[in-house]
Motif scaffolding. Structure first.
Motif, mmCIF file in Angstrom:
data_model
loop_
_atom_site.group_PDB
_atom_site.id
_atom_site.type_symbol
_atom_site.label_atom_id
_atom_site.label_comp_id
_atom_site.label_asym_id
_atom_site.label_seq_id
_atom_site.Cartn_x
_atom_site.Cartn_y
_atom_site.Cartn_z
ATOM 1 N N PRO A 136 0.774 -0.906 0.196
ATOM 2 C CA PRO A 136 0.341 0.180 0.104
ATOM 3 C C PRO A 136 0.664 1.531 -0.095
ATOM 4 C CG PRO A 136 0.077 -1.154 2.208
ATOM 5 C CD PRO A 136 0.915 -1.655 1.635
ATOM 6 N N ALA A 137 0.224 2.508 0.044
ATOM 7 C CA ALA A 137 1.003 3.673 -0.544
ATOM 8 C C ALA A 137 1.929 4.082 0.859
ATOM 9 C CB ALA A 137 0.013 5.194 -0.422
ATOM 10 N N GLN A 138 0.943 3.660 2.402
ATOM 11 C CA GLN A 138 1.651 3.627 3.177
ATOM 12 C C GLN A 138 3.128 3.195 3.338
ATOM 13 O OE1 GLN A 138 1.468 7.026 5.366
ATOM 14 N NE2 GLN A 138 3.106 5.786 6.107
ATOM 15 N N GLY A 139 2.991 1.605 2.624
ATOM 16 C CA GLY A 139 4.755 1.099 3.227
ATOM 17 C C GLY A 139 6.065 1.540 2.051
ATOM 18 N N ILE A 140 4.705 1.779 1.174
ATOM 19 C CA ILE A 140 5.797 2.469 -0.136
ATOM 20 C C ILE A 140 6.642 4.030 0.578
ATOM 21 C CG2 ILE A 140 6.500 3.861 -2.315
ATOM 22 C CD1 ILE A 140 3.963 1.744 -3.429
ATOM 23 N N VAL A 141 6.137 4.135 0.941
ATOM 24 C CA VAL A 141 6.421 5.747 1.757
ATOM 25 C C VAL A 141 7.371 5.225 2.951
ATOM 26 C CG1 VAL A 141 5.928 8.135 3.409
ATOM 27 C CG2 VAL A 141 4.013 6.908 1.539
ATOM 28 N N ASP A 142 6.965 4.230 4.055
ATOM 29 C CA ASP A 142 7.304 3.302 5.233
ATOM 30 C C ASP A 142 9.293 3.302 4.503
ATOM 31 O OD1 ASP A 142 5.504 4.993 6.976
ATOM 32 O OD2 ASP A 142 4.966 2.669 7.252
ATOM 33 N N PHE A 143 9.452 2.114 3.713
ATOM 34 C CA PHE A 143 9.969 1.665 2.741
ATOM 35 C C PHE A 143 11.136 2.889 2.294
ATOM 36 C CE2 PHE A 143 12.305 0.636 -0.168
ATOM 37 C CZ PHE A 143 12.961 0.095 -0.684
ATOM 38 N N VAL A 144 10.714 4.051 2.309
ATOM 39 C CA VAL A 144 11.972 5.181 1.815
ATOM 40 C C VAL A 144 11.825 6.304 2.872
ATOM 41 C CG1 VAL A 144 11.419 7.114 0.076
ATOM 42 C CG2 VAL A 144 10.423 4.802 -0.887
ATOM 43 N N THR A 145 11.432 6.564 3.765
ATOM 44 C CA THR A 145 11.622 6.967 4.617
ATOM 45 C C THR A 145 12.361 5.977 5.302
ATOM 46 O OG1 THR A 145 9.775 6.398 6.273
ATOM 47 C CG2 THR A 145 9.936 8.861 4.379
ATOM 48 N N GLN A 146 12.625 5.200 5.834
ATOM 49 C CA GLN A 146 13.422 4.085 6.938
ATOM 50 C C GLN A 146 14.283 4.299 5.936
ATOM 51 O OE1 GLN A 146 10.596 1.157 7.280
ATOM 52 N NE2 GLN A 146 9.139 2.354 8.666
ATOM 53 N N THR A 147 14.669 3.859 4.920
ATOM 54 C CA THR A 147 15.864 4.009 4.255
ATOM 55 C C THR A 147 16.501 4.863 4.158
ATOM 56 O OG1 THR A 147 15.089 2.465 2.596
ATOM 57 C CG2 THR A 147 17.296 3.022 2.213
ATOM 58 N N LEU A 148 15.934 5.633 3.661
ATOM 59 C CA LEU A 148 17.270 7.608 3.606
ATOM 60 C C LEU A 148 17.468 7.835 5.268
ATOM 61 C CD1 LEU A 148 14.775 9.235 0.971
ATOM 62 C CD2 LEU A 148 16.979 8.288 0.969
ATOM 63 N N ARG A 149 16.307 7.817 6.371
ATOM 64 C CA ARG A 149 16.934 7.938 7.859
ATOM 65 C C ARG A 149 18.295 7.436 8.091
ATOM 66 N NH1 ARG A 149 11.510 6.803 10.306
ATOM 67 N NH2 ARG A 149 10.405 9.062 9.456
ATOM 68 N N GLY A 150 18.256 5.628 7.304
ATOM 69 C CA GLY A 150 19.321 5.300 7.808
ATOM 70 C C GLY A 150 19.647 4.248 8.668
#
Length: 150
Positions: A136-150
């Protein structure tokens, strides 16, 4: 000695293939391509071809999430509106684009795509992370934000 933060970012226009230099303080103002006038960071998902895919991954100054998909793939079609919703949420700090693996099988093979839909997050010319399967959209957003936060 610390380096100064960049004051501008390069963005590829997926429509005409032109690179554009955009001041960071103008990203939220809806920048447009200097050649063709198409929006560059407005939260819409752009379709890539092989040349624009390679150029965007190599030269885009913002993180880039690419959805590797195919028209015959049910989960890909099911995730498409969710991917579009995530693009709106993540804009203008992250750009979301799609590559049709049916039209570009050599590129998907080179990217190591083993199943679709597949999401790969790129920044500064390198792969940061990948995720397989529809989400879902929130899963995509979470994947990106968590990855970029490192």
């Amino acid at each position: 000695m610390a380096t100064a933060a960049p004051d501008a970012v390069k963005l590829l226009c997926a429509t005409c293939g032109q690179m554009n230099r955009i001041p960071l303080d103008r990203l939220s103002a809806g920048p447009r391509c200097g050649s063709c006038g198409e929006p560059l960071a407005d939260g819409r998902v752009a379709e890539l071809d092989a040349a624009s895919h390679d150029k965007a991954i190599r030269a885009d100054g913002l993180p880039l999430l690419v959805d590797y998909w195919a028209p015959w793939c049910g989960p890909c079609r099911m995730m498409a509106p969710e991917f579009a919703k995530a693009a709106k949420v993540l804009a203008p700090q992250v750009r979301l684009m799609k590559l049709n693996t049916e039209d570009h099988p050599a590129l998907s093979q080179r990217a190591g795509i083993r199943g679709i839909p597949a999401l790969i997050l790129y920044r500064n010319g390198r792969e940061l992370a990948r995720a397989a399967g529809a989400r879902p959209a929130q899963g995509i957003v979470d994947f990106v934000t968590q990855t970029l936060r490192g």
